[in-house]
Design an enzyme around this catalytic site. Structure first.
Site, PDB file in Angstrom:
ATOM      1  CG  HIS B 133      -1.871   0.752   1.425  1.00  0.00           C
ATOM      2  ND1 HIS B 133      -1.609   2.490   1.744  1.00  0.00           N
ATOM      3  CD2 HIS B 133      -3.100   0.850   1.502  1.00  0.00           C
ATOM      4  CE1 HIS B 133      -2.735   2.717   1.823  1.00  0.00           C
ATOM      5  NE2 HIS B 133      -4.036   2.225   1.606  1.00  0.00           N
ATOM      6  CG  ASP B 209      -0.117  -2.903   6.711  1.00  0.00           C
ATOM      7  OD1 ASP B 209      -0.995  -3.225   7.146  1.00  0.00           O
ATOM      8  OD2 ASP B 209       0.279  -1.627   5.641  1.00  0.00           O
ATOM      9  CD  GLN B 212      -7.138  -4.733   4.509  1.00  0.00           C
ATOM     10  OE1 GLN B 212      -8.019  -5.566   4.585  1.00  0.00           O
ATOM     11  NE2 GLN B 212      -6.894  -3.224   3.938  1.00  0.00           N
ATOM     12  CE  LYS B 235      -7.689  -0.581   6.456  1.00  0.00           C
ATOM     13  NZ  LYS B 235      -7.752   0.442   4.996  1.00  0.00           N
ATOM     14  CB  CYS B 378      -3.944   3.532  -1.633  1.00  0.00           C
ATOM     15  SG  CYS B 378      -5.020   4.794  -1.154  1.00  0.00           S
TER      16      CYS B 378
END
Lengths: 166, 420
Positions: B133, B209, B212, B235, B378
């Site tokens: 991203h 990261d 997700q 999220k 993104c």
């Protein structure tokens, strides 16, 4: 809520499926200018062949959605063979139809709509382009419709500033 | 425990869960929506909204400042939220190692502006991947430009997993490996273990990261073996405006502060300042108090459902969706992502449909109340790598079910009718 038929008029789909003036021009002598829609990643390349302040030829390449592609196609058909002034006036009229009112769409010398001496045409006088009027009901898509027009303005600005350079 | 009881314990009823989410109610003004965009932002259960409302209604005051009762209580609840959220991801010392940020973007920038700017110099290398991203590319591009840092990229393989075949060579001499734990475009779940091992051999730190991943399956930062880990509240059923950076305590101790202001200081003189203790050293200004409390409520909600159940449900639904899309549309649909796999794939399904631009696909689907994302997500370098300008993306969460997938499949039929 606005329906799909407001957006995807038959004439728009026709220009999308059979885009006019699709391709490239050798640059130079033509002028090449790129535009991006950072929201969706669409990019458009406009090739302009301007001789004696007349848009002698125009080609469009790049990729985008049906709205950006059909808008570019109709734009190319509308400006080809017309003067730079007429093209700029059409940009103003089109953006006005898209509910975009900018104080300084004018020329290098800071001219405004009035100074450029062109009236804003209503949708009724815009021919095929009036089919894009429904886009206004879908605010996110206005940027799709105006991408090629902003790119055209940038190209005309660049051509004129190059011509003005010593 | 019998096998059937295990299965029962894992069972998740998305229809029943939907009743907890006001926006997903069939009685919603404007009609029911089929929400397939949780990878961009999930919806919130009533419990999260109530927790924030209750906090504002009964307890709100600034934290770490007042001596009066409600200020003390606000501070206690804010710090308690930190511990709950830290434990949720297995932080060994949640009270000091969990730093609240605005989102993952800010968490990664925090590392780039503090650790990296202190530790890295011209010629040092950072390893990223091709699927990142923008939030995990641009902060490093900015640093590279400023400091002359070299950026290297783990390539994407033909199977839509990271190609780790040259990993040792890639990380050789690198100071940091910063990768996603799950791709927001492809649904690829990155196997962090070999990446962490290679980084260790090379003496590099690892940032993952988790934006997700954390919402969708159990995560334990200690087991992952990473050094920095970021995730975001909105999220995972929590509010916007709050994210988390976890890092090992000794790293955080050695890092200079990030933003300057109140809260992050122990002492300020006219000629200097002394930074506060962890984690407040990194939390300048009034923090997102209600958001922390809302995120804590989201964690409790997810724990109540069970992350194993969420994971199992999404894996099954992802396989169902990919199968339905392919069996209905065949060559007309191209799915950009790995084959269904409960471990190595998440419920993010990006696709190209019959040459129709994703904007047009999403526009038609919208008229059926189906919310999908259209665009570059993104991740423009990844779009270039895939050779597309944009994709249409449907992403699944605990409140989605087969019916939602069927609606998507039917909606694409409308797209086909108009543009086919």
């Amino acid at each position: 809520m606005a329906g799909l038929e407001d957006l995807y008029r038959e004439i728009i789909l026709d220009h999308y499926r059979s885009p006019r003036n699709r391709g490239e021009l050798p640059a130079p002598p033509a002028h090449r200018v790129e535009g991006f829609n950072p929201l969706c990643g669409d990019e458009i390349v406009v090739f302009l062949d301007v001789v004696d302040r007349v848009v002698v030829d125009v080609k469009i390449s790049g990729q985008g959605c049906s709205i950006s592609q059909s808008s570019a196609s109709m734009m190319s058909a509308a400006i080809k063979g017309h003067t730079v002034e007429q093209a700029r006036a059409l940009v103003r009229s089109f953006k006005s139809m898209m509910s975009i009112h900018e104080a300084h769409l004018g020329t290098e010398d800071g001219g405004t709509e009035q100074a450029a001496g062109a009236e804003i045409l209503g949708p009724d006088s815009l021919g095929e382009l009036a089919a894009l009027q429904g886009v206004v009901k879908f605010p996110v898509r206005i940027k799709c419709a105006t991408l090629s027009w902003n790119t055209l303005t940038q190209g005309l600005d660049e051509i004129e500033s190059e011509a003005a350079a010593p | 425990m019998s096998a059937s009881r295990t299965a029962d314990a894992l069972a998740l009823d998305p229809r029943a869960l939907r009743a907890d989410f006001p926006l997903l109610s069939p009685e919603r003004p404007g009609g029911r929506v089929v929400y397939l965009d949780s990878a961009a932002s999930a919806q919130r259960p009533r419990a999260v909204l109530d927790a924030m409302d209750e906090y504002y209604t009964t307890t709100h005051a600034n934290v770490h400042r007042g001596v009066y009762a409600i200020a003390e209580e606000a501070t206690r609840r804010y710090e308690q939220a930190r511990v709950t959220i830290g434990r949720f991801v297995g932080a060994p010392r949640p009270a000091t190692e969990i730093v609240f940020t605005k989102n993952v973007t800010e968490a990664i920038n925090l590392v780039a502006y503090t650790w990296a700017r202190k530790e890295l110099a011209k010629g040092d290398a950072i390893v990223l991947s091709e699927v990142e991203h923008h939030a995990n590319i641009v902060p490093w591009l900015m640093l590279a430009e400023e400091r002359g840092i070299e950026l290297r990229y783990i390539p994407l393989g033909a199977d839509y997993h990271l190609d780790l075949s040259d990993l040792d060579k890639l990380v050789e001499g690198a100071r940091l490996v910063s990768v996603t734990s799950a791709s927001n475009v492809l649904g690829t779940v990155v196997d962090l273990a070999p990446i962490v091992a290679a980084a260790r051999r090379a003496g590099a730190l690892v940032l993952a990261d988790g934006a997700q991943l954390v919402p969708h399956r159990p995560v334990d930062v200690s087991l992952l073996g990473v050094d920095f880990f970021g995730f975001t509240g909105h999220k995972m059923l929590g509010p916007t405006g709050i994210g988390v950076l976890w890092a090992r305590e000794e790293l955080l101790e050695a890092m200079p502060p990030f933003l300057g202001g109140g809260e992050m200081i122990r002492d300020v003189r006219l000629d200097g300042f002394t930074p506060n203790e962890l984690p407040w050293k990194f939390e300048a200004g009034t923090p997102p108090i209600a958001e922390a409390i809302g995120l804590e409520a989201a964690v409790h909600y997810l724990e109540g459902v069970g992350l194993d159940a969420v994971h199992e449900h999404e894996a099954r639904l992802t396989a169902y969706a990919i199968d339905r899309l392919r069996s209905t549309y065949g060559d007309e649909i191209t799915i950009f992502g790995p084959e269904p796999d409960p471990v190595r794939r998440a419920g993010v399904i990006s696709f190209a449909f019959g040459g129709v631009h994703p904007h047009d696909v999403a526009q038609v689907l919208d008229t059926k109340g189906i919310c999908v994302r259209a665009g570059h997500h993104c991740a423009k370098p990844l779009m270039r790598r895939l050779g597309v300008g944009a994709t249409t993306r449907a992403s699944l969460y605990l409140y989605n079910d087969e019916e939602d997938v069927d609606e998507l499949v039917r909606g694409l039929g409308e797209v086909h009718k108009l543009f086919g």
